[in-house]
Design a protein around this motif. Structure first.
Motif, PDB file in Angstrom:
ATOM      1  N   TYR A 103       0.829  -1.195   0.000  1.00  0.00           N
ATOM      2  CA  TYR A 103       0.000   0.000   0.000  1.00  0.00           C
ATOM      3  C   TYR A 103       0.869   1.254   0.000  1.00  0.00           C
ATOM      4  CZ  TYR A 103      -3.263  -3.510   1.686  1.00  0.00           C
ATOM      5  OH  TYR A 103      -4.019  -4.642   1.819  1.00  0.00           O
ATOM      6  N   VAL A 156       5.448   6.916   1.409  1.00  0.00           N
ATOM      7  CA  VAL A 156       5.313   5.969   2.520  1.00  0.00           C
ATOM      8  C   VAL A 156       4.651   4.714   1.983  1.00  0.00           C
ATOM      9  CG1 VAL A 156       4.324   5.541   4.799  1.00  0.00           C
ATOM     10  CG2 VAL A 156       5.104   7.837   4.194  1.00  0.00           C
ATOM     11  N   THR A 165       3.520   0.683   2.913  1.00  0.00           N
ATOM     12  CA  THR A 165       3.259  -0.326   3.930  1.00  0.00           C
ATOM     13  C   THR A 165       3.070  -1.658   3.225  1.00  0.00           C
ATOM     14  OG1 THR A 165       2.219   1.278   5.397  1.00  0.00           O
ATOM     15  CG2 THR A 165       1.707  -1.044   5.794  1.00  0.00           C
ATOM     16  N   GLU A 166       3.836  -2.656   3.638  1.00  0.00           N
ATOM     17  CA  GLU A 166       3.711  -4.000   3.084  1.00  0.00           C
ATOM     18  C   GLU A 166       3.253  -4.935   4.197  1.00  0.00           C
ATOM     19  OE1 GLU A 166       6.282  -7.409   0.753  1.00  0.00           O
ATOM     20  OE2 GLU A 166       7.088  -5.386   0.937  1.00  0.00           O
ATOM     21  N   ILE A 167       2.178  -5.663   3.932  1.00  0.00           N
ATOM     22  CA  ILE A 167       1.599  -6.546   4.937  1.00  0.00           C
ATOM     23  C   ILE A 167       1.479  -7.953   4.376  1.00  0.00           C
ATOM     24  CG2 ILE A 167      -0.397  -7.006   6.429  1.00  0.00           C
ATOM     25  CD1 ILE A 167      -1.085  -3.988   6.113  1.00  0.00           C
ATOM     26  N   TRP A 205       4.383  -6.895   9.180  1.00  0.00           N
ATOM     27  CA  TRP A 205       3.949  -5.553   8.794  1.00  0.00           C
ATOM     28  C   TRP A 205       5.193  -4.693   8.677  1.00  0.00           C
ATOM     29  CZ3 TRP A 205      -1.454  -3.883   9.695  1.00  0.00           C
ATOM     30  CH2 TRP A 205      -1.668  -2.532   9.419  1.00  0.00           C
ATOM     31  N   THR A 206       5.503  -4.240   7.461  1.00  0.00           N
ATOM     32  CA  THR A 206       6.702  -3.441   7.232  1.00  0.00           C
ATOM     33  C   THR A 206       6.302  -2.072   6.721  1.00  0.00           C
ATOM     34  OG1 THR A 206       7.938  -5.443   6.688  1.00  0.00           O
ATOM     35  CG2 THR A 206       8.918  -3.340   6.038  1.00  0.00           C
ATOM     36  N   GLN A 207       6.788  -1.059   7.416  1.00  0.00           N
ATOM     37  CA  GLN A 207       6.543   0.331   7.023  1.00  0.00           C
ATOM     38  C   GLN A 207       7.850   0.873   6.455  1.00  0.00           C
ATOM     39  OE1 GLN A 207       3.439   1.896   8.332  1.00  0.00           O
ATOM     40  NE2 GLN A 207       3.766   3.518   6.875  1.00  0.00           N
ATOM     41  N   LYS A 208       7.763   1.525   5.295  1.00  0.00           N
ATOM     42  CA  LYS A 208       8.949   2.099   4.658  1.00  0.00           C
ATOM     43  C   LYS A 208       8.661   3.547   4.301  1.00  0.00           C
ATOM     44  CE  LYS A 208      10.020  -2.302   2.440  1.00  0.00           C
ATOM     45  NZ  LYS A 208      10.181  -3.006   1.165  1.00  0.00           N
ATOM     46  N   SER A 209       9.620   4.405   4.644  1.00  0.00           N
ATOM     47  CA  SER A 209       9.531   5.799   4.244  1.00  0.00           C
ATOM     48  C   SER A 209      10.916   6.236   3.798  1.00  0.00           C
ATOM     49  CB  SER A 209       9.035   6.664   5.408  1.00  0.00           C
ATOM     50  OG  SER A 209      10.004   6.719   6.429  1.00  0.00           O
ATOM     51  N   THR A 218      12.795   2.337   7.783  1.00  0.00           N
ATOM     52  CA  THR A 218      12.132   1.076   7.439  1.00  0.00           C
ATOM     53  C   THR A 218      12.075   0.278   8.726  1.00  0.00           C
ATOM     54  OG1 THR A 218      12.946   1.030   5.171  1.00  0.00           O
ATOM     55  CG2 THR A 218      12.290  -1.073   6.114  1.00  0.00           C
ATOM     56  N   PHE A 274      -4.192   4.454   2.792  1.00  0.00           N
ATOM     57  CA  PHE A 274      -3.240   3.891   1.843  1.00  0.00           C
ATOM     58  C   PHE A 274      -3.994   3.188   0.724  1.00  0.00           C
ATOM     59  CE2 PHE A 274      -0.975   4.292   5.772  1.00  0.00           C
ATOM     60  CZ  PHE A 274       0.361   4.453   5.451  1.00  0.00           C
TER      61      PHE A 274
END
Length: 125
Positions: free
Chosen positions: A7, A33, A35-37, A46-50, A54, A122
């Motif tokens: 997302y 930003v 978000t990979e789930i 749940w990985t958040q990347k900006s 990360t 997202f």
């Protein structure tokens, strides 16, 4: 509905106000930003990347799990699924995540009389 997907941040409300409320304005990002789930039943990665950060978290619904904030602070909290919403109590705020019309919607709310609520939407890539 499954949360599995990738997302990209589409919109947000009260972002700067929220960061100020939790004293993390220095962590503000203006870039993309993502978000990979990955969801397998009650198990999530749940990985958040900006642009600047990360951070992955792995947790299981119905259990107390160790997680890490975007600033690297580790904490333990139960993860609850209620009416299709994931609920997690972070150290400085409460997170609710849900799927709405194939979009990931995150609500982060600080506690107390002067509560600030961040809403992030997202879109699925």
């Amino acid at each position: 509905m499954s949360f599995t997907g990738i997302y990209e941040l589409e919109s947000q409300e009260n972002y700067v106000e929220f960061l100020e409320a939790i004293d993390l304005l220095k962590a503000k990002t203006d870039g993309k930003v993502i978000t990979e789930i990955q969801q397998d039943g009650n198990n999530f990665t749940w990985t958040q990347k900006s642009t600047n950060h990360t951070w992955p978290n792995t947790f299981t619904v119905g259990q107390e799990c160790e997680m890490t904030t975007m600033t690297g602070v580790k904490f333990k909290a139960p993860v609850i699924m209620e009416n299709g919403q994931l609920k997690i109590q972070f150290p400085m705020y409460h997170l609710t995540a849900e799927m709405v019309d194939d979009k990931l919607v995150l609500i982060c709310a600080t506690p107390g009389e002067n509560a600030v609520t961040l809403k992030r939407v997202f879109r699925r890539l």
